[in-house]
Scaffold this active site. Structure first.
Site, PDB file in Angstrom:
ATOM      1  N   ASP A  42     -11.192   2.671   4.066  1.00  0.00           N
ATOM      2  CA  ASP A  42     -11.602   1.272   4.014  1.00  0.00           C
ATOM      3  C   ASP A  42     -13.109   1.132   3.840  1.00  0.00           C
ATOM      4  OD1 ASP A  42      -9.500  -0.550   3.988  1.00  0.00           O
ATOM      5  OD2 ASP A  42      -9.167  -0.405   6.149  1.00  0.00           O
ATOM      6  N   LYS A  70       0.824  -1.205   0.000  1.00  0.00           N
ATOM      7  CA  LYS A  70       0.000   0.000   0.000  1.00  0.00           C
ATOM      8  C   LYS A  70       0.859   1.257   0.000  1.00  0.00           C
ATOM      9  CE  LYS A  70      -3.812  -2.408   2.246  1.00  0.00           C
ATOM     10  NZ  LYS A  70      -4.476  -2.742   3.521  1.00  0.00           N
ATOM     11  N   GLN A 107      -4.608  -1.211   9.584  1.00  0.00           N
ATOM     12  CA  GLN A 107      -4.466  -2.562   9.048  1.00  0.00           C
ATOM     13  C   GLN A 107      -5.045  -3.590  10.011  1.00  0.00           C
ATOM     14  OE1 GLN A 107      -3.179  -3.411   5.926  1.00  0.00           O
ATOM     15  NE2 GLN A 107      -3.950  -5.433   6.449  1.00  0.00           N
TER      16      GLN A 107
END
Length: 302
Positions: free
Chosen positions: A122, A55, A99
């Site tokens: 997200d 990422k 994460q």
């Protein structure tokens, strides 16, 4: 013997990332800064470390600013929430990603709820989930959004098609079903307790396999000509005794389906591309700019 068309998520994601990089450059010219994405990693889980590195690399390649925060596995929930609150008010940061999974002593729901919904790249915050439910604009979870784009690129109009989503997680299954409903599909959500899963799958024109179980979907269940999106990434031991990666769909599905995504190289690359897309979308919204149209090709058939 029928051989399915391979839906190349890796190639499509590369095209999208190039579009996003051009759009990021235009944003920076307009606003005077590049979009910023903050990623928080707690602990040293090997898979999570790989994802965070990927990422970070993709963020830099798109011309965005990456803010990485690596915290010890022993960090307290209070300390983690304080960091998120600091990032919420940092004007350099347009998107925040924590994460997952987190260590057991940290409440994931509390962490997700702490993120400013406008920076929730997200798409997991309950506010964004609610907006998706009622069909209002918001940040959408990356993996389902990537799946939808692959479907629309291959099939074009999805209206009236029967879709089965296997898996009911908040990350993939539920938002995927909402996205398909918005495209006027007839949608069934199946899961581990579905009675006669094979019969449910046989009805489907579109199959989204996101159960997290290796080859749970057998090729004999698939209606000839169906389009299969395999979200699963499962590590199993092959006949040689070596580990290999397989999806949630049996490999012989290629002989039945009209098109399917490979594992790996299908959905995974699209997830990262959609993360970048969400970060740019969040940046445009925060700057009072209209969303830059990046995804026009998703409305074309392959």
């Amino acid at each position: 013997m029928n051989t399915a068309t391979i839906i190349d998520g890796k190639a499509r994601a590369a095209e999208l990332r190039e579009q996003i990089a051009h759009a990021v450059s235009a944003f920076a010219m307009e606003v005077g800064r590049a979009p910023g994405l903050a990623v928080i990693l707690v602990g040293e889980d090997p898979a999570s470390q790989i994802y965070v590195r990927s990422k970070g690399r993709a963020t830099a390649e798109a011309g965005m600013v990456s803010f990485e925060h690596r915290l010890d596995v022993t960090v307290s929930q209070v300390e983690l929430l304080k960091l998120i609150e600091t990032l919420n008010v940092d004007n350099r940061v347009d998107g925040i990603l924590v994460q997952l999974p987190l260590p057991q002593h940290i409440d994931e729901d509390a962490v997700i709820s702490c993120i400013d919904p406008s920076k929730d790249v997200d798409g997991f915050h309950v506010m964004n989930a609610g907006l998706l439910m009622v069909g209002k604009p918001g940040l959408v979870p990356c993996t389902p959004l990537g799946c939808l784009l692959l479907l629309k690129q291959h099939l074009g109009d999805l209206s009236g098609l029967e879709a089965v989503v296997i898996g009911r997680s908040n990350i993939v299954g539920k938002p995927m079903a909402q996205l398909l409903l918005a495209e006027s599909c007839t949608v069934t959500i199946a899961h581990s307790r579905t009675r006669d899963l094979a019969d449910v799958v046989r009805r489907a024109d579109i199959i989204i396999a996101a159960a997290g179980r290796a080859e749970i979907v057998k090729s004999s269940w698939i209606k000839p000509g169906a389009t299969v999106i395999d979200v699963g990434i499962n590590r199993v031991t092959g006949e040689s005794g070596k580990a290999k990666i397989v999806g949630d769909v049996e490999a012989t599905a290629i002989e039945v389906a009209s098109a399917l995504t490979p594992v790996p190289g299908g959905v995974g690359p699209m997830t990262i591309a959609m993360l970048l897309r969400n970060a740019l979308t969040a940046a445009c919204a925060r700057a009072g700019l209209p969303e830059i149209p990046l995804l026009a090709r998703s409305d074309q058939t392959s």
